[in-house]
Scaffold this motif. Structure first.
Motif, PDB file in Angstrom:
ATOM      1  N   ILE A  93       1.058  -1.119   0.057  1.00  0.00           N
ATOM      2  CA  ILE A  93       0.065   0.290  -0.127  1.00  0.00           C
ATOM      3  C   ILE A  93       1.096   1.281  -0.238  1.00  0.00           C
ATOM      4  CG2 ILE A  93      -1.337   1.357   1.663  1.00  0.00           C
ATOM      5  CD1 ILE A  93      -3.036  -1.663   2.045  1.00  0.00           C
ATOM      6  N   ASP A  94       1.758   1.172   1.132  1.00  0.00           N
ATOM      7  CA  ASP A  94       2.732   2.418   1.074  1.00  0.00           C
ATOM      8  C   ASP A  94       4.176   2.567   0.329  1.00  0.00           C
ATOM      9  OD1 ASP A  94       3.855   1.073   3.469  1.00  0.00           O
ATOM     10  OD2 ASP A  94       3.857   2.896   4.195  1.00  0.00           O
ATOM     11  N   CYS A 139      -3.650   2.583   7.893  1.00  0.00           N
ATOM     12  CA  CYS A 139      -3.675   3.101   6.139  1.00  0.00           C
ATOM     13  C   CYS A 139      -5.699   4.417   5.946  1.00  0.00           C
ATOM     14  CB  CYS A 139      -4.430   2.446   5.552  1.00  0.00           C
ATOM     15  SG  CYS A 139      -3.078   0.832   5.484  1.00  0.00           S
ATOM     16  N   ARG A 140      -6.510   4.524   6.583  1.00  0.00           N
ATOM     17  CA  ARG A 140      -7.261   5.198   6.404  1.00  0.00           C
ATOM     18  C   ARG A 140      -6.908   6.561   6.438  1.00  0.00           C
ATOM     19  NH1 ARG A 140     -10.423   0.566   7.410  1.00  0.00           N
ATOM     20  NH2 ARG A 140     -11.154  -0.691   5.571  1.00  0.00           N
ATOM     21  N   TYR A 158      -4.888   6.188   2.100  1.00  0.00           N
ATOM     22  CA  TYR A 158      -5.421   4.783   1.637  1.00  0.00           C
ATOM     23  C   TYR A 158      -6.450   4.552   1.177  1.00  0.00           C
ATOM     24  CZ  TYR A 158       0.036   4.991   1.436  1.00  0.00           C
ATOM     25  OH  TYR A 158       1.566   5.863   1.958  1.00  0.00           O
ATOM     26  N   GLN A 159      -7.178   3.947   0.225  1.00  0.00           N
ATOM     27  CA  GLN A 159      -8.766   3.637   0.176  1.00  0.00           C
ATOM     28  C   GLN A 159      -7.987   1.723   1.414  1.00  0.00           C
ATOM     29  OE1 GLN A 159     -11.085   4.459  -0.132  1.00  0.00           O
ATOM     30  NE2 GLN A 159     -10.134   6.742  -0.432  1.00  0.00           N
TER      31      GLN A 159
END
Length: 199
Positions: free
Chosen positions: A144-145, A184-185, A189-190
């Protein structure tokens, strides 16, 4: 085999060992996923040094034998002692198991922190399945990141270590996933509900 505690423990241990071997084989086959930034040709010299160790080997034995060996990845250079937990409870059955550990250095460094922090717990059972769930969470954060200096991986490994220190227990894999999803949220980030972190 007798149906007593010793026999059941041996069966459980054998089943866990077979599962680890299957997962190591699968990891080696999936070498092209998000992070293994360590290329196979860069591991050739490292594998030569691994062959000098006697397996099974504990984390302490691996670090004592080749801890100062450096591995180059696309994100930087890592020594083996930065990636392998220094503990006698962490056992590697083969050179392939060590190779799987170091192929994903960011995840390995986070897991080293968690495993070493868990040594402080009395009577803690850090099962293979729980470890794999933690690793999968770190791998998802990496995916994700990938461009954010692995801030998510560090934040979650720090959170786990704090929970170990403060509550003197390992957080459940679901709690780790939930904390990773919150991170994440909060950072834009979705996360979909059908994803690993979508708890």
């Amino acid at each position: 085999m007798a149906d007593d505690k010793r026999g059941r423990d041996k069966q459980a241990h054998d089943a866990e060992r077979r599962q680890r071997e299957r997962e190591i084989a699968a990891e080696l086959e999936r070498g092209d996923e998000i992070e293994p930034p360590v290329e196979a040709e860069k591991l050739a010299n490292f594998e030569g040094e691994l062959e000098e160790l006697t397996f099974p080997a504990t984390g302490n034995e691996v670090v004592a034998g080749i801890g100062d060996h450096e591995i180059e990845s696309v994100e930087g250079s890592y020594s083996i002692e930065e990636l392998v937990p220094e503990t006698d409870e962490e056992t590697f059955d083969s050179p392939a198991a060590v190779r799987v550990q170091v192929q994903r250095p960011t995840v390995a460094a986070a897991m080293k922190q968690v495993v070493e922090a868990s040594k402080t717990l009395r009577n803690a059972d850090f099962s293979w399945t729980q470890r794999k769930a933690y690793e999968k969470t770190f791998q998802e954060l990496k995916a994700i990141d990938a461009d954010d200096d692995d801030e998510g991986i560090q934040a979650i490994s720090d959170w786990i270590v704090e929970r170990i220190r403060d509550k003197e227990t390992l957080p459940t894999s679901r709690a780790v996933r939930r904390e990773a999803a919150k991170f994440c949220r909060a950072n834009g980030y979705q996360i979909r509900n059908d994803e690993w972190l979508g708890v």
